[in-house]
Design an enzyme around this catalytic site. Structure first.
Site, PDB file in Angstrom:
ATOM      1  N   ASN A  88      22.395 -11.575  82.780  1.00 36.49           N
ATOM      2  CA  ASN A  88      21.930 -10.361  83.436  1.00 36.49           C
ATOM      3  C   ASN A  88      22.008 -10.450  84.959  1.00 36.49           C
ATOM      4  O   ASN A  88      22.089  -9.416  85.635  1.00 36.49           O
ATOM      5  CB  ASN A  88      20.483 -10.077  83.019  1.00 36.49           C
ATOM      6  N   TYR A 156      31.646  -4.694  93.944  1.00 38.03           N
ATOM      7  CA  TYR A 156      30.849  -4.543  92.719  1.00 38.03           C
ATOM      8  C   TYR A 156      31.730  -4.098  91.548  1.00 38.03           C
ATOM      9  O   TYR A 156      31.655  -4.682  90.450  1.00 38.03           O
ATOM     10  CB  TYR A 156      29.735  -3.528  92.962  1.00 38.03           C
ATOM     11  N   LYS A 160      32.483  -6.420  88.139  1.00 37.43           N
ATOM     12  CA  LYS A 160      32.110  -5.990  86.794  1.00 37.43           C
ATOM     13  C   LYS A 160      33.339  -5.788  85.905  1.00 37.43           C
ATOM     14  O   LYS A 160      33.289  -6.046  84.689  1.00 37.43           O
ATOM     15  CB  LYS A 160      31.276  -4.711  86.862  1.00 37.43           C
ATOM     16  N   THR A 189      15.543   0.142  89.446  1.00 41.96           N
ATOM     17  CA  THR A 189      15.374  -1.246  89.871  1.00 41.96           C
ATOM     18  C   THR A 189      15.563  -1.371  91.375  1.00 41.96           C
ATOM     19  O   THR A 189      15.884  -0.399  92.068  1.00 41.96           O
ATOM     20  CB  THR A 189      16.409  -2.154  89.172  1.00 41.96           C
TER      21      THR A 189
END
Length: 250
Positions: A88, A156, A160, A189
């Site tokens: 994670n 990013y 991913k 978050t």
């Protein structure tokens, strides 16, 4: 053989903490990896009789990644009926477009955290369980950003996308395990706070994420963690190498 040994990275806050707390109530042993420990996870584990072991490592640092893999898997209990690894840990990384993206160290650390740590911990788990008569499952927490380009998120998105492809490759290489790269959707978050504090010149899609927050469209880490754990234990698990939890949690 009995019970599950669950390993969760990035477990000190956000989705990782929510996943760890959820698993603390059901796993035989919970192993968490993050820079900081989470007292609530420890209390939940003690209350349920789950053995909780925490490794304090910064998974954006190669030496810490190697130390975590060595520490966990050199002494892994080989009597469990199920092994679950949830990679994670992740970071948005530097937000910049091509003409200002030049912080090599920040790019490297983001790839270490988002990709390299998942690869090396998965490798260690697969090697440690190759000859065991156990159910082995790996969940790599991915993102829709790895499947759809977003201006300003070159680092990013690329990290991913790399995680997605690695999952597909490892699935071919390790028939004794089931792996999935799972997009969790937009979650309330710290990463979302970082996104909203950005500069529209670097990230033209800023207004959309501000609106998601203002309209209450962000899901809680606890709701997403519950959906993920339910998915892990369902017949749908790893039916597709690349998946999205929103397909199962409506």
């Amino acid at each position: 053989m009995s019970g599950t040994i669950a390993i969760v990275t990035g477990a000190s806050r956000g989705l990782g903490a929510a996943l760890a707390r959820k698993l603390a109530g059901s796993a035989r042993q919970l192993i968490t990896v993050s820079r900081n420990s989470d007292a609530q996870t420890q209390r939940l584990a003690q209350a349920s009789g789950c053995t909780h072991v925490h490794y304090a490592h910064d998974l954006s640092d190669m030496q810490h990644i190697e130390a975590a893999a060595l520490g966990i898997f050199a002494q892994l209990d080989q009597t469990a009926s199920q092994y679950l690894l949830i990679n994670n840990a992740g970071s948005l990384g530097p937000v910049a477009q091509y003409d200002t993206l030049k912080d090599a160290d920040a790019i490297s650390r983001t790839f270490n955290l988002n990709v390299t740590s998942a690869m090396l911990l998965t490798t260690a788990l697969l090697r440690a369980t190759k000859t065991l008569a156990a159910d082995v499952r790996v969940v790599n927490i991915s993102s829709g950003a790895g499947r759809s380009p977003t201006a300003g998120w070159g680092v990013y998105c690329a990290s991913k996308a790399a995680l997605d492809m690695y999952t597909r490759v490892a699935s071919l290489e390790a028939p004794h395990a089931r792996l999935v790269s799972l997009a969790p959707g937009v979650i309330d978050t710290h990463m979302q706070e970082t996104i909203r504090s950005g500069n529209i010149d670097d990230f033209p899609d800023l207004a959309r994420f501000t609106t998601l927050n203002e309209t209450g469209a962000l899901r809680s880490p606890e709701a997403v963690a519950e959906a993920i754990v339910r998915y892990i234990n369902s017949e749908h698990f790893a039916s597709k190498a690349l998946d999205d939890i929103r397909q199962y949690s409506q």
